[in-house]
Design a protein around this motif. Sequence first.
Motif, PDB file in Angstrom:
ATOM      1  N   ASP A  47     -39.628  44.586 -13.253  1.00 39.72           N
ATOM      2  CA  ASP A  47     -39.226  45.043 -14.572  1.00 39.72           C
ATOM      3  C   ASP A  47     -39.933  46.344 -14.934  1.00 39.72           C
ATOM      4  OD1 ASP A  47     -37.683  42.762 -14.894  1.00 39.72           O
ATOM      5  OD2 ASP A  47     -39.386  41.607 -15.641  1.00 39.72           O
ATOM      6  N   GLY A  48     -39.150  47.316 -15.423  1.00 40.67           N
ATOM      7  CA  GLY A  48     -39.710  48.602 -15.818  1.00 40.67           C
ATOM      8  C   GLY A  48     -39.760  49.599 -14.677  1.00 40.67           C
ATOM      9  N   ARG A  49     -39.730  49.094 -13.436  1.00 44.49           N
ATOM     10  CA  ARG A  49     -39.760  50.011 -12.286  1.00 44.49           C
ATOM     11  C   ARG A  49     -38.367  50.124 -11.656  1.00 44.49           C
ATOM     12  NH1 ARG A  49     -42.256  48.506  -8.104  1.00 44.49           N
ATOM     13  NH2 ARG A  49     -42.315  46.255  -8.494  1.00 44.49           N
ATOM     14  N   TRP A  50     -37.675  49.006 -11.556  1.00 45.94           N
ATOM     15  CA  TRP A  50     -36.297  48.998 -11.085  1.00 45.94           C
ATOM     16  C   TRP A  50     -35.390  48.827 -12.297  1.00 45.94           C
ATOM     17  CZ3 TRP A  50     -34.414  48.737  -5.822  1.00 45.94           C
ATOM     18  CH2 TRP A  50     -35.418  48.857  -4.860  1.00 45.94           C
ATOM     19  N   ILE A  51     -34.262  49.511 -12.308  1.00 48.37           N
ATOM     20  CA  ILE A  51     -33.367  49.505 -13.458  1.00 48.37           C
ATOM     21  C   ILE A  51     -32.084  48.771 -13.086  1.00 48.37           C
ATOM     22  CG2 ILE A  51     -32.064  50.925 -15.089  1.00 48.37           C
ATOM     23  CD1 ILE A  51     -34.164  53.126 -14.582  1.00 48.37           C
ATOM     24  N   TRP A  60     -30.925  39.334 -11.370  1.00 49.29           N
ATOM     25  CA  TRP A  60     -31.985  39.552 -10.379  1.00 49.29           C
ATOM     26  C   TRP A  60     -33.252  38.830 -10.829  1.00 49.29           C
ATOM     27  CZ3 TRP A  60     -30.781  42.029  -5.936  1.00 49.29           C
ATOM     28  CH2 TRP A  60     -29.680  42.879  -5.930  1.00 49.29           C
ATOM     29  N   LYS A  61     -33.981  38.263  -9.872  1.00 46.29           N
ATOM     30  CA  LYS A  61     -35.227  37.575 -10.208  1.00 46.29           C
ATOM     31  C   LYS A  61     -36.347  37.997  -9.267  1.00 46.29           C
ATOM     32  CE  LYS A  61     -33.353  33.395 -12.370  1.00 46.29           C
ATOM     33  NZ  LYS A  61     -33.316  31.911 -12.355  1.00 46.29           N
ATOM     34  N   HIS A  62     -37.552  37.981  -9.802  1.00 54.43           N
ATOM     35  CA  HIS A  62     -38.758  38.207  -8.996  1.00 54.43           C
ATOM     36  C   HIS A  62     -39.215  36.829  -8.533  1.00 54.43           C
ATOM     37  CE1 HIS A  62     -43.223  39.265  -8.623  1.00 54.43           C
ATOM     38  NE2 HIS A  62     -42.607  40.026  -7.741  1.00 54.43           N
ATOM     39  N   ALA A  63     -39.020  36.528  -7.245  1.00 57.19           N
ATOM     40  CA  ALA A  63     -39.244  35.152  -6.773  1.00 57.19           C
ATOM     41  C   ALA A  63     -39.907  35.143  -5.405  1.00 57.19           C
ATOM     42  CB  ALA A  63     -37.914  34.397  -6.712  1.00 57.19           C
ATOM     43  N   PHE A 108     -41.916  56.134   0.706  1.00 59.71           N
ATOM     44  CA  PHE A 108     -41.693  55.138  -0.335  1.00 59.71           C
ATOM     45  C   PHE A 108     -41.920  53.762   0.265  1.00 59.71           C
ATOM     46  CE2 PHE A 108     -38.832  51.950  -2.153  1.00 59.71           C
ATOM     47  CZ  PHE A 108     -39.207  51.984  -3.488  1.00 59.71           C
ATOM     48  N   PHE A 109     -42.551  52.891  -0.540  1.00 66.10           N
ATOM     49  CA  PHE A 109     -42.713  51.509  -0.093  1.00 66.10           C
ATOM     50  C   PHE A 109     -42.706  50.594  -1.304  1.00 66.10           C
ATOM     51  CE2 PHE A 109     -45.278  47.742   1.040  1.00 66.10           C
ATOM     52  CZ  PHE A 109     -44.470  47.271   2.070  1.00 66.10           C
ATOM     53  N   GLU A 110     -41.920  49.524  -1.215  1.00 62.44           N
ATOM     54  CA  GLU A 110     -41.825  48.540  -2.278  1.00 62.44           C
ATOM     55  C   GLU A 110     -42.032  47.156  -1.674  1.00 62.44           C
ATOM     56  OE1 GLU A 110     -42.174  46.765  -5.068  1.00 62.44           O
ATOM     57  OE2 GLU A 110     -40.970  48.309  -6.096  1.00 62.44           O
ATOM     58  N   SER A 111     -43.129  46.498  -2.082  1.00 63.73           N
ATOM     59  CA  SER A 111     -43.444  45.168  -1.560  1.00 63.73           C
ATOM     60  C   SER A 111     -43.018  44.054  -2.509  1.00 63.73           C
ATOM     61  CB  SER A 111     -44.953  45.054  -1.306  1.00 63.73           C
ATOM     62  OG  SER A 111     -45.662  45.131  -2.536  1.00 63.73           O
ATOM     63  N   PHE A 112     -42.700  44.398  -3.755  1.00 65.15           N
ATOM     64  CA  PHE A 112     -42.339  43.431  -4.792  1.00 65.15           C
ATOM     65  C   PHE A 112     -43.459  42.424  -5.057  1.00 65.15           C
ATOM     66  CE2 PHE A 112     -38.134  44.780  -3.197  1.00 65.15           C
ATOM     67  CZ  PHE A 112     -37.600  45.245  -4.383  1.00 65.15           C
ATOM     68  N   ASP A 113     -44.699  42.821  -4.747  1.00 66.01           N
ATOM     69  CA  ASP A 113     -45.817  41.951  -5.094  1.00 66.01           C
ATOM     70  C   ASP A 113     -45.940  41.813  -6.614  1.00 66.01           C
ATOM     71  OD1 ASP A 113     -46.417  41.530  -2.459  1.00 66.01           O
ATOM     72  OD2 ASP A 113     -47.951  43.099  -2.351  1.00 66.01           O
ATOM     73  N   GLU A 114     -45.543  42.867  -7.304  1.00 65.45           N
ATOM     74  CA  GLU A 114     -45.540  42.831  -8.765  1.00 65.45           C
ATOM     75  C   GLU A 114     -44.106  42.757  -9.268  1.00 65.45           C
ATOM     76  OE1 GLU A 114     -47.549  46.293 -10.071  1.00 65.45           O
ATOM     77  OE2 GLU A 114     -49.488  45.731  -9.187  1.00 65.45           O
ATOM     78  N   ALA A 115     -43.929  42.295 -10.499  1.00 61.89           N
ATOM     79  CA  ALA A 115     -42.598  42.180 -11.090  1.00 61.89           C
ATOM     80  C   ALA A 115     -41.913  43.548 -11.106  1.00 61.89           C
ATOM     81  CB  ALA A 115     -42.690  41.617 -12.502  1.00 61.89           C
ATOM     82  N   GLY A 134     -40.299  38.640  -3.515  1.00 59.93           N
ATOM     83  CA  GLY A 134     -39.231  39.573  -3.205  1.00 59.93           C
ATOM     84  C   GLY A 134     -38.266  39.682  -4.365  1.00 59.93           C
ATOM     85  N   LEU A 135     -37.191  40.457  -4.168  1.00 56.63           N
ATOM     86  CA  LEU A 135     -36.153  40.648  -5.178  1.00 56.63           C
ATOM     87  C   LEU A 135     -35.005  39.708  -4.828  1.00 56.63           C
ATOM     88  CD1 LEU A 135     -35.151  42.332  -7.616  1.00 56.63           C
ATOM     89  CD2 LEU A 135     -34.179  43.938  -5.961  1.00 56.63           C
ATOM     90  N   LEU A 136     -34.718  38.746  -5.718  1.00 57.39           N
ATOM     91  CA  LEU A 136     -33.819  37.636  -5.401  1.00 57.39           C
ATOM     92  C   LEU A 136     -32.469  37.746  -6.099  1.00 57.39           C
ATOM     93  CD1 LEU A 136     -33.509  34.775  -4.054  1.00 57.39           C
ATOM     94  CD2 LEU A 136     -34.289  33.842  -6.246  1.00 57.39           C
ATOM     95  N   VAL A 137     -31.407  37.524  -5.309  1.00 59.15           N
ATOM     96  CA  VAL A 137     -30.059  37.314  -5.844  1.00 59.15           C
ATOM     97  C   VAL A 137     -29.978  35.846  -6.241  1.00 59.15           C
ATOM     98  CG1 VAL A 137     -27.614  37.198  -5.226  1.00 59.15           C
ATOM     99  CG2 VAL A 137     -29.002  39.144  -4.469  1.00 59.15           C
ATOM    100  N   SER A 138     -29.874  35.557  -7.539  1.00 60.06           N
ATOM    101  CA  SER A 138     -30.098  34.192  -8.024  1.00 60.06           C
ATOM    102  C   SER A 138     -28.839  33.389  -8.298  1.00 60.06           C
ATOM    103  CB  SER A 138     -30.939  34.235  -9.305  1.00 60.06           C
ATOM    104  OG  SER A 138     -30.217  34.868 -10.355  1.00 60.06           O
TER     105      SER A 138
END
Length: 541
Positions: A42-46, A57-60, A33-40, A69-73
């Motif tokens: 939404d729809g993949r993480w719940i 959570w924000k895509h920032a 498994f690999f997650e780079s968060f290059d894409e949003a 990355g996946l941001l604690v906002s």
Amino acid sequence: MEETRRKIWAQYAFLLLACCFFSQLYATSDVKFFESFDEAFDGRWIVSEKEEYSGVWKHAKSEGHDDYGLLVSEKARKYAIVKELDNVVDLKDGTVVLQYEVRLQDGLECGGAYIKYLRPQEAGWTAKGFDNESPYTIMFGPDKCGATNKVHFILKHKNPKSGEYVEHHLKFPPSVPADKLTHVYTAVLKPDNDVLILVDGEEKKKANFLSSDDFEPPLIPAETIPDPEDKKPEDWDERAKIPDPDAKKPDDWDEDAPMEIEDEEAEKPEGWLDDEPEDVDDPEATKPEDWDDDEDGEWEAPKVDNPKCAEAPGCGEWKRPMIRNPAYKGKWHAPLIDNPNYKGIWKPRDIPNPDYFELDKPNFEPIAAIGIEIWTMQDGILFDNILIGSDEKVAESYRKTAWKPKFDVEKEKQKVEEEAESGGLKGYQKVVFDLLYKVAGVPFLGEHKAKVLDLLEKAEKQPNITVGVVVSVVVVVFSVLLKLIFGGKKKQQPARASAEPEKTDGAETSTSNSQAAEEKEEQSEDADAAAAPRRRTRRDN
């Protein structure tokens, strides 16, 4: 001949393509498994729909990078988000590598930045209901709050005898880096039951799952346990010492004698002003013009020290000072002797542990999802490049290509900022100079103080001579200390003029000491005055 060459080249080309294909296939199979968060996301993480998890959570982008990355906002929030894996990962099959990056962009005073590797949903959880109780196999990552400062590694393992899942915590885990840079955390689970914890690719901890020295509680329970039904006998005496029953209090032992008594030999000093109070109304104080007696009450002048008392030994009622009572002995206690009935500290007998089992390898539960469930007082926590693999080299490759370039840029930026804040001095040099300025402020340096401060001022302008300055200051301070301890060579006093009358009542000595003290105080004040501009300049810089 030409036809033969074409066939050979065709075979070479085919072999080359096959090698590329299979090597790519092999490399891909090592990444579960690999997650780079290059894409949003939404729809993949719940995101958990539980009410308590209100953090957004924000895509920032990571600060200073184009990498997402996946941001604690938000601050002071609970967060929960989960990603179900396409294929369940079996931890019993060879080497397993868990790795991810996290950047604490605003630091971390109190909060977590760890990941939970969750069991299949058949264990009793749902993605939208993901919370703290959702069953996980491994929890891994930084956690810091108060006395807690560690990179967690917790294995939740099932006891085959009791069926209970128990959390086993890694003992003495590494601490969390204290900066705002991107760090990469790696846990390597090996077939020989070893687990390695790496921070930024550097091994910080090596442990064995089956060792009682490495996990608390140990995976393999104790073979015996204290009998919970065993009770201490009523006549069991655990006292090693007891009061001597034959001892008697001496007849002259007065338990009521006070600890202190008045000094009967003390006499009231001559000139003591019995009728003068210690405080008097301030004669210069005046009643404020806006003072209203009806609303503010009767005005009373503030008190000041009675000036008459300053010229006298004391004022008010004179009382004898208290001294220690020579007859005081306190409460009498019988001396202690060895207890003839002492049997030692009682403990229950050991019995076989009903939950004991033997184990050759941990019975890992499979991983079916990755979840981040944290509570934090800081925002700006950025997760990135989450990897589950089966080859340490693949994880190392990701560190080199995805993490290291970012880290180097951040490190260089941090270095520039630190040098700017310290006025061009390196971090360690700033610490050294701060310490040296404190040393220069000690009182016994006297006339040498101005010289030391002048030396430090020059050294700050030329940081390359820091070592020489340290040595010089140490030599000066050491020399002054030696003089104070052993004393210097006394100067021979010049012969007194014959016309000067000879003084024998000690007044000469007193005058000389007073003049010397005044001269020394003037020198110290001059040195402080000379040093003050330098200290102000240094603070301004």
